[in-house]
Design a protein around this motif. Structure first.
Motif, PDB file in Angstrom:
ATOM      1  N   PHE A  88       0.858  -1.177   0.000  1.00 59.03           N
ATOM      2  CA  PHE A  88       0.000   0.000   0.000  1.00 59.03           C
ATOM      3  C   PHE A  88       0.892   1.223   0.000  1.00 59.03           C
ATOM      4  CE2 PHE A  88      -3.487   2.467   2.338  1.00 59.03           C
ATOM      5  CZ  PHE A  88      -4.312   2.511   1.229  1.00 59.03           C
ATOM      6  N   PRO A  90      -0.255   4.975  -0.211  1.00 60.78           N
ATOM      7  CA  PRO A  90      -1.098   6.159  -0.388  1.00 60.78           C
ATOM      8  C   PRO A  90      -0.285   7.437  -0.200  1.00 60.78           C
ATOM      9  CG  PRO A  90      -1.385   5.286   1.803  1.00 60.78           C
ATOM     10  CD  PRO A  90      -0.446   4.347   1.095  1.00 60.78           C
ATOM     11  N   ASP A  95      -6.297   9.342   3.282  1.00 57.51           N
ATOM     12  CA  ASP A  95      -6.664   8.323   2.293  1.00 57.51           C
ATOM     13  C   ASP A  95      -6.307   6.929   2.791  1.00 57.51           C
ATOM     14  OD1 ASP A  95      -7.511  10.346   0.645  1.00 57.51           O
ATOM     15  OD2 ASP A  95      -5.668  10.399  -0.539  1.00 57.51           O
ATOM     16  N   LEU A  98      -8.884   5.857   5.518  1.00 59.41           N
ATOM     17  CA  LEU A  98     -10.221   5.593   4.999  1.00 59.41           C
ATOM     18  C   LEU A  98     -10.254   4.344   4.122  1.00 59.41           C
ATOM     19  CD1 LEU A  98     -11.437   9.211   4.170  1.00 59.41           C
ATOM     20  CD2 LEU A  98     -12.242   7.725   6.015  1.00 59.41           C
ATOM     21  N   GLN A  99      -9.207   4.139   3.327  1.00 60.85           N
ATOM     22  CA  GLN A  99      -9.190   2.973   2.443  1.00 60.85           C
ATOM     23  C   GLN A  99      -9.017   1.673   3.228  1.00 60.85           C
ATOM     24  OE1 GLN A  99      -6.435   3.606  -0.814  1.00 60.85           O
ATOM     25  NE2 GLN A  99      -7.342   5.603  -1.256  1.00 60.85           N
ATOM     26  N   THR A 100      -8.165   1.687   4.232  1.00 59.95           N
ATOM     27  CA  THR A 100      -8.029   0.477   5.048  1.00 59.95           C
ATOM     28  C   THR A 100      -9.283   0.246   5.874  1.00 59.95           C
ATOM     29  OG1 THR A 100      -6.901   1.701   6.820  1.00 59.95           O
ATOM     30  CG2 THR A 100      -5.507   0.605   5.188  1.00 59.95           C
ATOM     31  N   GLU A 102     -12.318   0.795   4.933  1.00 54.80           N
ATOM     32  CA  GLU A 102     -13.307   0.139   4.069  1.00 54.80           C
ATOM     33  C   GLU A 102     -13.137  -1.380   4.095  1.00 54.80           C
ATOM     34  OE1 GLU A 102     -13.972   3.640   0.682  1.00 54.80           O
ATOM     35  OE2 GLU A 102     -12.615   1.957   0.302  1.00 54.80           O
ATOM     36  N   GLU A 223     -14.437   6.324  11.423  1.00 53.71           N
ATOM     37  CA  GLU A 223     -14.543   7.080  10.174  1.00 53.71           C
ATOM     38  C   GLU A 223     -14.827   8.558  10.435  1.00 53.71           C
ATOM     39  OE1 GLU A 223     -16.896   7.043   5.874  1.00 53.71           O
ATOM     40  OE2 GLU A 223     -17.439   5.579   7.416  1.00 53.71           O
TER      41      GLU A 223
END
Length: 231
Positions: A88, A90, A95, A98-100, A102, A223
């Protein structure tokens, strides 16, 4: 018709040979592996191949090389072990978080539901012990990172599916630099604290839907804090 034979991948052969050796020798975490020279002689390959294989295992997080001491096993390995390295890169902390998150939302909600269905009385005792310790430390310090992790790992263990714990641990190890006190805030996700007790209650009641709902409450707070603290 005959087809050309594939070229022999020496690196893959050495990976399989070393995995088989570790398994047959019953090596455990903390055990030292043979030296580079010993591996070269035993497998009749060059130093560069051995180093490539060791680097491969290091990237998977199952081995580490200690200067002046040798290479050590961090986790058990066998030919049947499925390795799933994560990568990963980013550009922004927001970012990354938030992406992890998800991915965590899908895995952790399912883990909570499975734990509620499959937990044993012994599992429940362990989860509650971890929860009580988390609550004690939280009340004393206002934060409880390691204790929070121990609670969630106990929930994963209650699924009786080792992939839940392994996937979440591997994600944590890969992304640890992002989740270690995000935004230098000790109060990050502090508002999720009460929902750990309600998650435990749902698992105790063997109510998968309630376990999912309480897990979502925890992750929704995470979040919200990511978005608020990254402004």
């Amino acid at each position: 018709m005959l087809s050309p034979l594939p070229s022999i991948d020496r690196t893959q052969q050495v990976i399989e040979a070393l995995s088989t050796f570790i398994e047959s020798s019953k090596l455990q975490a903390g055990d030292r592996l043979p030296t580079e020279r010993e591996l070269m002689a035993a497998l009749s390959v060059g130093r560069s191949t051995i180093r490539e294989v060791i680097t491969y295992f290091q990237a998977l997080g199952v081995m580490e090389t200690r200067k002046g001491s040798g290479t050590y096993l961090l986790k058990p390995v066998s030919k049947a072990t499925i390795h799933m390295p994560l990568s990963f890169n980013p550009s922004h902390l927001r970012d990354a978080l938030l992406q992890t998150l998800e991915v965590r939302r899908g895995i952790e909600c399912e883990a909570g539901m499975v734990a509620a269905r499959k937990r044993t009385d012994e599992d429940l005792v362990i989860i509650e012990e971890k929860l009580n310790e988390m609550e004690r430390v939280h009340m004393a310090k206002g934060t409880s990172g390691p204790e929070d992790l121990a609670f969630h790992l106990a929930v994963y263990d209650a699924t009786h599916n080792p992939l839940f714990r392994q996937l979440l641990e591997q994600m944590r190890e890969t992304f640890e630099r992002f989740w270690e006190h995000p935004f230098d805030r000790q109060d990050f996700a502090r508002r999720s604290f009460p929902y750990h007790r309600t998650l435990f209650n749902a698992i105790a009641d063997q109510d998968p839907e309630a376990a999912r709902a309480e897990t979502l409450k925890i992750l929704d707070v995470v979040e919200e804090d990511i978005k608020e603290m990254s402004k």
